[in-house]
Design a protein around this motif. Structure first.
Motif, PDB file in Angstrom:
ATOM      1  N   ALA A   1       0.827  -1.205   0.000  1.00  0.00           N
ATOM      2  CA  ALA A   1       0.000   0.000   0.000  1.00  0.00           C
ATOM      3  C   ALA A   1       0.865   1.260   0.000  1.00  0.00           C
ATOM      4  O   ALA A   1       0.551   2.246  -0.683  1.00  0.00           O
ATOM      5  N   ALA A   2       1.961   1.236   0.770  1.00  0.00           N
ATOM      6  CA  ALA A   2       2.845   2.397   0.833  1.00  0.00           C
ATOM      7  C   ALA A   2       3.485   2.696  -0.520  1.00  0.00           C
ATOM      8  O   ALA A   2       3.732   3.858  -0.862  1.00  0.00           O
ATOM      9  N   ARG A   3       3.730   1.653  -1.301  1.00  0.00           N
ATOM     10  CA  ARG A   3       4.358   1.836  -2.609  1.00  0.00           C
ATOM     11  C   ARG A   3       3.379   2.360  -3.657  1.00  0.00           C
ATOM     12  O   ARG A   3       3.804   3.000  -4.625  1.00  0.00           O
ATOM     13  N   CYS A   4       2.099   2.080  -3.467  1.00  0.00           N
ATOM     14  CA  CYS A   4       1.133   2.363  -4.541  1.00  0.00           C
ATOM     15  C   CYS A   4       0.064   3.367  -4.155  1.00  0.00           C
ATOM     16  O   CYS A   4      -0.836   3.652  -4.949  1.00  0.00           O
TER      17      CYS A   4
ATOM     18  N   ASP B   1      -6.285   7.756  -1.951  1.00  0.00           N
ATOM     19  CA  ASP B   1      -6.196   6.652  -0.987  1.00  0.00           C
ATOM     20  C   ASP B   1      -5.867   7.180   0.405  1.00  0.00           C
ATOM     21  O   ASP B   1      -6.499   6.797   1.402  1.00  0.00           O
ATOM     22  N   VAL B   2      -4.878   8.060   0.472  1.00  0.00           N
ATOM     23  CA  VAL B   2      -4.446   8.599   1.761  1.00  0.00           C
ATOM     24  C   VAL B   2      -5.581   9.363   2.432  1.00  0.00           C
ATOM     25  O   VAL B   2      -5.816   9.231   3.646  1.00  0.00           O
ATOM     26  N   ALA B   3      -6.304  10.164   1.653  1.00  0.00           N
ATOM     27  CA  ALA B   3      -7.425  10.922   2.211  1.00  0.00           C
ATOM     28  C   ALA B   3      -8.477   9.990   2.791  1.00  0.00           C
ATOM     29  O   ALA B   3      -9.017  10.240   3.885  1.00  0.00           O
ATOM     30  N   GLU B   4      -8.767   8.892   2.098  1.00  0.00           N
ATOM     31  CA  GLU B   4      -9.768   7.945   2.587  1.00  0.00           C
ATOM     32  C   GLU B   4      -9.277   7.225   3.837  1.00  0.00           C
ATOM     33  O   GLU B   4     -10.058   6.975   4.765  1.00  0.00           O
ATOM     34  N   LEU B   5      -7.992   6.880   3.871  1.00  0.00           N
ATOM     35  CA  LEU B   5      -7.446   6.223   5.060  1.00  0.00           C
ATOM     36  C   LEU B   5      -7.548   7.150   6.272  1.00  0.00           C
ATOM     37  O   LEU B   5      -7.907   6.710   7.376  1.00  0.00           O
TER      38      LEU B   5
ATOM     39  N   ALA C   1      -1.527   3.526  17.217  1.00  0.00           N
ATOM     40  CA  ALA C   1      -0.837   2.563  16.358  1.00  0.00           C
ATOM     41  C   ALA C   1      -1.319   2.670  14.919  1.00  0.00           C
ATOM     42  O   ALA C   1      -0.522   2.608  13.971  1.00  0.00           O
ATOM     43  N   HIS C   2      -2.610   2.853  14.745  1.00  0.00           N
ATOM     44  CA  HIS C   2      -3.157   2.962  13.388  1.00  0.00           C
ATOM     45  C   HIS C   2      -2.803   4.300  12.749  1.00  0.00           C
ATOM     46  O   HIS C   2      -2.621   4.370  11.528  1.00  0.00           O
ATOM     47  N   GLU C   3      -2.706   5.354  13.555  1.00  0.00           N
ATOM     48  CA  GLU C   3      -2.271   6.637  13.004  1.00  0.00           C
ATOM     49  C   GLU C   3      -0.839   6.530  12.482  1.00  0.00           C
ATOM     50  O   GLU C   3      -0.522   7.034  11.394  1.00  0.00           O
ATOM     51  N   ASP C   4       0.030   5.879  13.260  1.00  0.00           N
ATOM     52  CA  ASP C   4       1.408   5.673  12.801  1.00  0.00           C
ATOM     53  C   ASP C   4       1.433   4.913  11.479  1.00  0.00           C
ATOM     54  O   ASP C   4       2.190   5.248  10.559  1.00  0.00           O
ATOM     55  N   LEU C   5       0.592   3.891  11.377  1.00  0.00           N
ATOM     56  CA  LEU C   5       0.557   3.063  10.173  1.00  0.00           C
ATOM     57  C   LEU C   5       0.069   3.864   8.967  1.00  0.00           C
ATOM     58  O   LEU C   5       0.677   3.817   7.887  1.00  0.00           O
ATOM     59  N   VAL C   6      -1.011   4.602   9.149  1.00  0.00           N
ATOM     60  CA  VAL C   6      -1.561   5.388   8.040  1.00  0.00           C
ATOM     61  C   VAL C   6      -0.560   6.432   7.573  1.00  0.00           C
ATOM     62  O   VAL C   6      -0.348   6.615   6.359  1.00  0.00           O
ATOM     63  N   GLU C   7       0.087   7.118   8.511  1.00  0.00           N
ATOM     64  CA  GLU C   7       1.029   8.167   8.115  1.00  0.00           C
ATOM     65  C   GLU C   7       2.284   7.581   7.473  1.00  0.00           C
ATOM     66  O   GLU C   7       2.876   8.197   6.580  1.00  0.00           O
ATOM     67  N   ALA C   8       2.695   6.383   7.888  1.00  0.00           N
ATOM     68  CA  ALA C   8       3.837   5.727   7.248  1.00  0.00           C
ATOM     69  C   ALA C   8       3.494   5.341   5.812  1.00  0.00           C
ATOM     70  O   ALA C   8       4.309   5.498   4.898  1.00  0.00           O
TER      71      ALA C   8
ATOM     72  N   ALA D   1       1.198   6.850   4.013  1.00  0.00           N
ATOM     73  CA  ALA D   1       1.055   8.118   3.297  1.00  0.00           C
ATOM     74  C   ALA D   1       2.412   8.649   2.846  1.00  0.00           C
ATOM     75  O   ALA D   1       2.546   9.198   1.744  1.00  0.00           O
ATOM     76  N   ALA D   2       3.435   8.465   3.686  1.00  0.00           N
ATOM     77  CA  ALA D   2       4.774   8.961   3.361  1.00  0.00           C
ATOM     78  C   ALA D   2       5.523   8.028   2.421  1.00  0.00           C
ATOM     79  O   ALA D   2       6.573   8.403   1.897  1.00  0.00           O
ATOM     80  N   GLY D   3       5.010   6.828   2.234  1.00  0.00           N
ATOM     81  CA  GLY D   3       5.721   5.852   1.417  1.00  0.00           C
ATOM     82  C   GLY D   3       7.012   5.395   2.064  1.00  0.00           C
ATOM     83  O   GLY D   3       7.936   4.936   1.376  1.00  0.00           O
ATOM     84  N   ASP D   4       7.089   5.472   3.381  1.00  0.00           N
ATOM     85  CA  ASP D   4       8.300   5.144   4.137  1.00  0.00           C
ATOM     86  C   ASP D   4       8.223   3.692   4.606  1.00  0.00           C
ATOM     87  O   ASP D   4       7.529   3.380   5.580  1.00  0.00           O
ATOM     88  N   GLU D   5       8.936   2.799   3.928  1.00  0.00           N
ATOM     89  CA  GLU D   5       8.826   1.380   4.235  1.00  0.00           C
ATOM     90  C   GLU D   5       9.386   1.033   5.609  1.00  0.00           C
ATOM     91  O   GLU D   5       8.865   0.153   6.296  1.00  0.00           O
ATOM     92  N   SER D   6      10.441   1.724   6.029  1.00  0.00           N
ATOM     93  CA  SER D   6      10.977   1.472   7.367  1.00  0.00           C
ATOM     94  C   SER D   6       9.957   1.862   8.440  1.00  0.00           C
ATOM     95  O   SER D   6       9.766   1.152   9.429  1.00  0.00           O
TER      96      SER D   6
END
Length: 240
Positions: free
Chosen positions: A129-132, A137-141, A213-220, A222-227
């Motif tokens: 998801a982060a790659r694509c 998508d980000v707005a809906e998440l 935890a879910h906010e961290d996941l959504v923002e990661a 959104a940033a496309g940051d795999e780490s």
């Protein structure tokens, strides 16, 4: 209860409401069982929203939600216009696999297996998801995340949780992984019996931790940051 006449117990095979299922979930299960019992094939008509409402006695909103559930699972296809209605969908191999996972909901001993499988797939699905992800998508998440924060009770909170994860899976380009992952979500959703008292301090603290935890996941994502996605998944899985 106005949209539950006694006569509905006799329709769709006479199945009663299963524990922890909403009316729409139970109706979806009954419809699915009837399709299989009658041996209906791809393209065969199942009825219309109006005919199902008349047959079952359920409210239109309940029937619509049941149809949505079966559509999302690849069981039903909705055809608009004249001659349209509800038809059995063509179930490809991915849909059949997902349906098999959903079909084990009545075996409690499989819950631990489903959790383990979901946890392993979480990284794959979320990194995909982060790659694509797109801006839409980000707005809906983020909107779904707000739904989790604003949920008025525990059941609504859990429904918002599942909806967020299903939306993340829809972004992942690996459709096989996303289908299996969504299947485990469906199984866990149907099998989960845990409930928290919304008024307790422990419940409020747990909900706050889960939202974080879910906010961290959504923002990661959104940033496309795999780490950051991997770190967020680790936090998510240790607090779930």
């Amino acid at each position: 209860m106005p949209d539950e006449p006694a006569a509905r117990q006799a329709v769709l095979g006479g199945l009663g409401a299963a524990p922890r299922r909403t009316r729409a979930e139970q109706l979806a299960a009954d419809l699915d069982a009837r399709i299989r019992a009658l041996g209906l094939r791809a393209g065969d008509p199942v009825g219309t929203l109006d005919s199902l409402r008349e047959e079952t006695g359920y409210a239109y909103s309940t029937v619509s939600e049941a149809v949505r559930i079966l559509r999302d699972r690849g069981v039903l296809q909705i055809r608009p216009g004249r001659g349209g209605g509800l038809f059995v969908a063509d179930r490809g191999p991915v849909v059949r696999l997902r349906h098999t996972l959903l079909d084990v909901r009545d075996e409690p001993e499989t819950v631990a297996d489903a959790i383990e499988l979901r946890d392993h797939l979480e990284v794959l699905v979320d990194i995909g998801a982060a790659r694509c992800r797109t801006d839409e998508d980000v707005a809906e998440l983020r909107t779904l995340l707000e739904g989790m924060r604003a949920a008025p009770d525990w059941d609504a909170f859990m429904r918002a949780n599942w909806a967020l994860h299903e939306r993340i899976a829809a972004i992942c380009p690996n459709r096989m992984a996303a289908a299996v992952y969504t299947g485990t979500l469906g199984h866990l959703n149907a099998s989960s019996s845990s409930r928290l008292d919304d008024d307790t301090e422990a419940s409020q603290r747990y909900r706050a931790e889960r939202c974080g935890a879910h906010e961290d996941l959504v923002e990661a994502i959104a940033a496309g940051d795999e780490s950051a996605v991997r770190a967020a998944v680790a936090r998510h899985n240790t607090t779930s």
